[in-house]
Every structure is written in C-alpha cells, then in structure tokens.
Write an enzyme that holds these catalytic residues in place. Structure first.
Site, PDB file in Angstrom:
ATOM      1  N   ARG A  48      54.779  -1.544  53.363  1.00  0.00           N
ATOM      2  CA  ARG A  48      53.997  -0.752  54.296  1.00  0.00           C
ATOM      3  C   ARG A  48      53.085   0.225  53.548  1.00  0.00           C
ATOM      4  O   ARG A  48      53.574   1.064  52.797  1.00  0.00           O
ATOM      5  CB  ARG A  48      55.009   0.041  55.128  1.00  0.00           C
ATOM      6  N   ALA A  88      57.895   9.177  61.734  1.00  0.00           N
ATOM      7  CA  ALA A  88      56.995   9.699  62.765  1.00  0.00           C
ATOM      8  C   ALA A  88      57.721  10.542  63.813  1.00  0.00           C
ATOM      9  O   ALA A  88      57.098  11.380  64.478  1.00  0.00           O
ATOM     10  CB  ALA A  88      56.253   8.548  63.433  1.00  0.00           C
TER      11      ALA A  88
HETATM   12  C1  DQA Z   1      56.708  10.024  56.448  1.00  0.00           C
HETATM   13  C2  DQA Z   1      55.491  10.769  57.013  1.00  0.00           C
HETATM   14  C3  DQA Z   1      55.358  10.545  58.496  1.00  0.00           C
HETATM   15  O1  DQA Z   1      54.207  11.227  59.001  1.00  0.00           O
HETATM   16  C4  DQA Z   1      55.192   9.062  58.803  1.00  0.00           C
HETATM   17  O2  DQA Z   1      55.131   8.840  60.176  1.00  0.00           O
HETATM   18  C5  DQA Z   1      56.265   8.244  58.165  1.00  0.00           C
HETATM   19  C6  DQA Z   1      56.685   8.559  56.808  1.00  0.00           C
HETATM   20  C7  DQA Z   1      56.786  10.131  54.924  1.00  0.00           C
HETATM   21  O3  DQA Z   1      57.853   9.881  54.373  1.00  0.00           O
HETATM   22  O4  DQA Z   1      55.775  10.434  54.279  1.00  0.00           O
HETATM   23  O5  DQA Z   1      56.749   7.267  58.741  1.00  0.00           O
HETATM   24  O6  DQA Z   1      57.880  10.617  56.983  1.00  0.00           O
END
Ligand code: DQA
Length: 148
Positions: free
Chosen positions: A17, A74
């Site tokens: 991802r 998120a």
């Molecule tokens: C996250 C940051 C969040 O904004 C995002 O939605 C994620 C990953 C990070 O580890 O940087 O899924 O938590």
C-alpha cells in the site's frame, strides 16, 4: 515486560500500500524486526480492519500489559469510540503513525485518540513503533512521568 501492538485498518497491506508513504516492508517483517530489537519484552500483535474489534481488543487488554502501542490508521481521525475506549481503560496507550500525519492532508491533523494517550509518535516509518516501545520501557523503569 509485556506490550501489545494494535494496528488498525489497512495496515495489513503494509509493503503493497502506497510504499512511498508507508514503506516497502510487510507488516509481518516490520513486527518481526521489532521483536528482534526487544528480546526481553514479550510483544503481542493484533491487527483488524474493524473498529469494534479494535475496541474489544483494547478492553480485553486492559490490565494485562505494561502498555499498548496503537496505530489506529484512519480511525485515528474519525473514531470518537476509540478515544472513549482509551479514556476508559487504565493501561497506558501510545499513539503511533508511520507517516507524519501533520505533513499530510488537513483531515489527518486531528486525532480523536491523542488526548487520552500518554504520547504520540508520528513520521518515522517502522521506527515509530521502536521509539514507542523504547518509551514504554522507559516508563516501566520510571524514567518519565506519564499521565497514567
Ligand atoms: C497512518 C496515518 C493515517 O492517517 C492513515 O489513515 C493510515 C496510516 C500511519 O501509520 O501513518 O492508515 O496511521
């Protein structure tokens, strides 16, 4: 010392991802490396894409660990319920993010969990988890003074 690392939605896709943001290493590899850094800490891992399962795991973990490291993905930016859970339990939680959420879209600047965590670490890739474990170790050795 016992720690629990909880990862929220889409973190199972680590490595595939958006690798430019989250890095190219898989979730298993990141967690394996982490355990290697802290041979004396017993680390349990949990990941779910489902908000309620994260809440259940936090509730179950209360009182059973020296600390919990939580990357809520998120849900960090949306979940009043997760914030309420962290507020309700007595075990210390550290908020972790791989990316620097403050350098990204404005909606990522708000965290519903941060006010109830003892601290937040954001922006160091997989190192964010290592730094959080280091902080928990310091806490268990009374080397700093957390809220709870
Ligand atoms: C996250 C940051 C969040 O904004 C995002 O939605 C994620 C990953 C990070 O580890 O940087 O899924 O938590």
């Amino acid at each position: 010392m016992k720690a629990l690392i909880i990862n929220g939605p889409n973190l199972n896709l680590l490595g595939q991802r958006e690798p430019d943001i989250y890095g190219g290493e898989s979730f298993d590899k990141v967690m394996e490396t982490l355990q290697g850094h802290f041979p004396t800490i017993s680390i349990d891992f949990f990941q779910s894409n489902i908000e309620g399962e994260l809440i259940d795991r936090l509730q179950e973990a209360d009182g059973k660990y020296d600390g919990i490291i939580l990357n809520a993905g998120a849900y960090t930016h949306t979940s009043v319920a997760l914030g309420d859970t962290i507020r309700a339990i007595s075990t210390a939680v550290i908020e972790v993010h791989l990316s620097n959420v403050f350098a990204r879209e404005a909606f990522r600047h708000n965290s519903y969990i941060a006010p109830y965590c003892i601290g937040s670490i954001s922006g160091f890739g997989p190192e964010s988890y290592r730094l959080a474990l280091e902080a928990l170790k310091n806490k268990s050795e009374n080397r700093f003074f957390p809220r709870k």
